[in-house]
Design a protein around this motif. Structure first.
Motif, PDB file in Angstrom:
ATOM      1  N   LEU A  15      23.109  16.566  17.112  1.00  0.00           N
ATOM      2  CA  LEU A  15      24.082  16.127  18.113  1.00  0.00           C
ATOM      3  C   LEU A  15      25.040  15.088  17.536  1.00  0.00           C
ATOM      4  O   LEU A  15      26.235  15.102  17.837  1.00  0.00           O
ATOM      5  N   THR A  16      24.515  14.216  16.697  1.00  0.00           N
ATOM      6  CA  THR A  16      25.360  13.205  16.050  1.00  0.00           C
ATOM      7  C   THR A  16      26.379  13.879  15.141  1.00  0.00           C
ATOM      8  O   THR A  16      27.557  13.469  15.099  1.00  0.00           O
ATOM      9  N   GLU A  17      25.958  14.911  14.422  1.00  0.00           N
ATOM     10  CA  GLU A  17      26.889  15.629  13.546  1.00  0.00           C
ATOM     11  C   GLU A  17      27.960  16.349  14.359  1.00  0.00           C
ATOM     12  O   GLU A  17      29.134  16.365  13.969  1.00  0.00           O
ATOM     13  N   ALA A  18      27.570  16.946  15.470  1.00  0.00           N
ATOM     14  CA  ALA A  18      28.562  17.608  16.326  1.00  0.00           C
ATOM     15  C   ALA A  18      29.573  16.589  16.852  1.00  0.00           C
ATOM     16  O   ALA A  18      30.780  16.859  16.902  1.00  0.00           O
ATOM     17  N   ALA A  19      29.079  15.412  17.219  1.00  0.00           N
ATOM     18  CA  ALA A  19      29.970  14.348  17.693  1.00  0.00           C
ATOM     19  C   ALA A  19      30.923  13.913  16.590  1.00  0.00           C
ATOM     20  O   ALA A  19      32.119  13.687  16.835  1.00  0.00           O
ATOM     21  N   LYS A  20      30.412  13.790  15.372  1.00  0.00           N
ATOM     22  CA  LYS A  20      31.266  13.417  14.241  1.00  0.00           C
ATOM     23  C   LYS A  20      32.346  14.468  14.005  1.00  0.00           C
ATOM     24  O   LYS A  20      33.493  14.128  13.672  1.00  0.00           O
ATOM     25  N   GLY A  21      31.992  15.731  14.178  1.00  0.00           N
ATOM     26  CA  GLY A  21      32.984  16.786  14.018  1.00  0.00           C
ATOM     27  C   GLY A  21      34.100  16.666  15.026  1.00  0.00           C
ATOM     28  O   GLY A  21      35.283  16.801  14.691  1.00  0.00           O
ATOM     29  N   ALA A  22      33.738  16.389  16.279  1.00  0.00           N
ATOM     30  CA  ALA A  22      34.757  16.215  17.319  1.00  0.00           C
ATOM     31  C   ALA A  22      35.612  14.977  17.043  1.00  0.00           C
ATOM     32  O   ALA A  22      36.838  14.996  17.205  1.00  0.00           O
ATOM     33  N   GLU A  23      34.962  13.911  16.600  1.00  0.00           N
ATOM     34  CA  GLU A  23      35.694  12.679  16.282  1.00  0.00           C
ATOM     35  C   GLU A  23      36.666  12.899  15.124  1.00  0.00           C
ATOM     36  O   GLU A  23      37.738  12.282  15.084  1.00  0.00           O
ATOM     37  N   PRO A  81      20.240  20.724   6.254  1.00  0.00           N
ATOM     38  CA  PRO A  81      21.573  20.182   5.953  1.00  0.00           C
ATOM     39  C   PRO A  81      22.700  21.171   6.249  1.00  0.00           C
ATOM     40  O   PRO A  81      23.796  20.759   6.677  1.00  0.00           O
ATOM     41  N   GLU A  82      22.429  22.453   6.063  1.00  0.00           N
ATOM     42  CA  GLU A  82      23.438  23.465   6.390  1.00  0.00           C
ATOM     43  C   GLU A  82      23.640  23.560   7.900  1.00  0.00           C
ATOM     44  O   GLU A  82      24.758  23.776   8.374  1.00  0.00           O
ATOM     45  N   GLU A  83      22.566  23.398   8.645  1.00  0.00           N
ATOM     46  CA  GLU A  83      22.683  23.388  10.101  1.00  0.00           C
ATOM     47  C   GLU A  83      23.462  22.160  10.575  1.00  0.00           C
ATOM     48  O   GLU A  83      24.217  22.237  11.549  1.00  0.00           O
ATOM     49  N   CYS A  84      23.298  21.050   9.876  1.00  0.00           N
ATOM     50  CA  CYS A  84      24.073  19.851  10.201  1.00  0.00           C
ATOM     51  C   CYS A  84      25.560  20.093   9.962  1.00  0.00           C
ATOM     52  O   CYS A  84      26.409  19.671  10.778  1.00  0.00           O
ATOM     53  N   LYS A  85      25.890  20.773   8.870  1.00  0.00           N
ATOM     54  CA  LYS A  85      27.285  21.109   8.591  1.00  0.00           C
ATOM     55  C   LYS A  85      27.844  22.033   9.672  1.00  0.00           C
ATOM     56  O   LYS A  85      28.994  21.893  10.100  1.00  0.00           O
ATOM     57  N   LYS A  86      27.003  22.978  10.104  1.00  0.00           N
ATOM     58  CA  LYS A  86      27.437  23.894  11.154  1.00  0.00           C
ATOM     59  C   LYS A  86      27.678  23.147  12.455  1.00  0.00           C
ATOM     60  O   LYS A  86      28.656  23.415  13.171  1.00  0.00           O
ATOM     61  N   ALA A  87      26.801  22.199  12.770  1.00  0.00           N
ATOM     62  CA  ALA A  87      26.979  21.393  13.981  1.00  0.00           C
ATOM     63  C   ALA A  87      28.292  20.620  13.919  1.00  0.00           C
ATOM     64  O   ALA A  87      29.023  20.515  14.907  1.00  0.00           O
ATOM     65  N   PHE A  88      28.611  20.074  12.759  1.00  0.00           N
ATOM     66  CA  PHE A  88      29.851  19.330  12.562  1.00  0.00           C
ATOM     67  C   PHE A  88      31.051  20.240  12.854  1.00  0.00           C
ATOM     68  O   PHE A  88      31.976  19.847  13.581  1.00  0.00           O
ATOM     69  N   GLU A  89      31.036  21.442  12.292  1.00  0.00           N
ATOM     70  CA  GLU A  89      32.142  22.365  12.481  1.00  0.00           C
ATOM     71  C   GLU A  89      32.243  22.829  13.941  1.00  0.00           C
ATOM     72  O   GLU A  89      33.343  22.970  14.471  1.00  0.00           O
TER      73      GLU A  89
END
Length: 211
Positions: A22-30, A196-204
């Protein structure tokens, strides 16, 4: 004007799988200029799931849960948001009770019980639903399909991110644990390579919410 993205964590563990995604997804939006409004359900004031009062079915309250408790600011924020990120781990084949309480009230307030207009939500927004589990992904595909269909109908176009077979402990070999059904090395390797790849996907996917 920057978009407002509400992020809701339905898991209790800070710094672990759900929280991290969730933090990575938030960073992507930011990263594309969004303003993040975050809620951690386990740290809110006391709240419940839907109490079936049917207040949201009255014309003057249509689309608004009238139960006032710790979830009220979450529901209010979602109603004003431009996008939504929801996430929780799976406990005993379902999302956490904290997540379910929010989900019940988020969906039911917009359910009209009419054939003509089943949903009264006039502010549909894109959403990302994140699920984590220590079990294999195939166990939950049907569950997630059902959640996605419902959210598509009552919240807005929803994408799903599943992170399964997750690492739960830093040391499975500790004398405190006797969890013999897991392969500790396999869990650790997956956490170091796949997660880590899932974190990248969450960011995107977080970025995509703002497009």
């Amino acid at each position: 004007m920057s978009k407002k993205i509400v992020v809701v964590n339905g898991g209790p563990r800070k710094g672990w799988n759900t929280d991290t995604l969730l933090t990575e997804a938030a960073k992507g939006a930011e990263a594309v200029g969004a303003e993040i409004i975050r809620f951690d359900l386990f740290r809110l004031e006391k709240y419940t799931g839907c109490i079936s009062c049917f207040g949201c079915k009255r014309e003057k309250f249509k689309g608004h849960c009238i139960c006032r408790d710790g979830l009220t600011p979450v529901l209010d924020a979602i109603r004003e948001a431009d996008g939504l990120v929801l996430g929780a781990p799976i406990y005993l084949s379902e999302f956490t009770a904290s997540f379910r309480a929010l989900y019940e009230r988020l969906i039911f307030q917009n359910l009209t019980y009419t054939k003509e207009q089943p949903c009264c939500n006039e502010h549909m927004i894109p959403a990302l639903l994140v699920m984590t589990s220590n079990a294999p992904q195939e166990m939950y595909q049907g569950l997630m399909d059902n959640y996605q269909r419902t959210m598509n109908s009552f919240v807005g176009p929803t994408k799903v991110l599943i992170s399964a077979d997750t690492l739960q402990l830093k040391d499975y070999n500790s004398t405190d644990w006797k969890w013999t059904i897991f392969d500790p090395e396999k869990k650790k390797k997956r956490h170091e390579t796949v997660f880590p790849e899932e974190c990248k996907k969450a960011f995107e996917m977080g970025k995509e919410l703002c497009s």
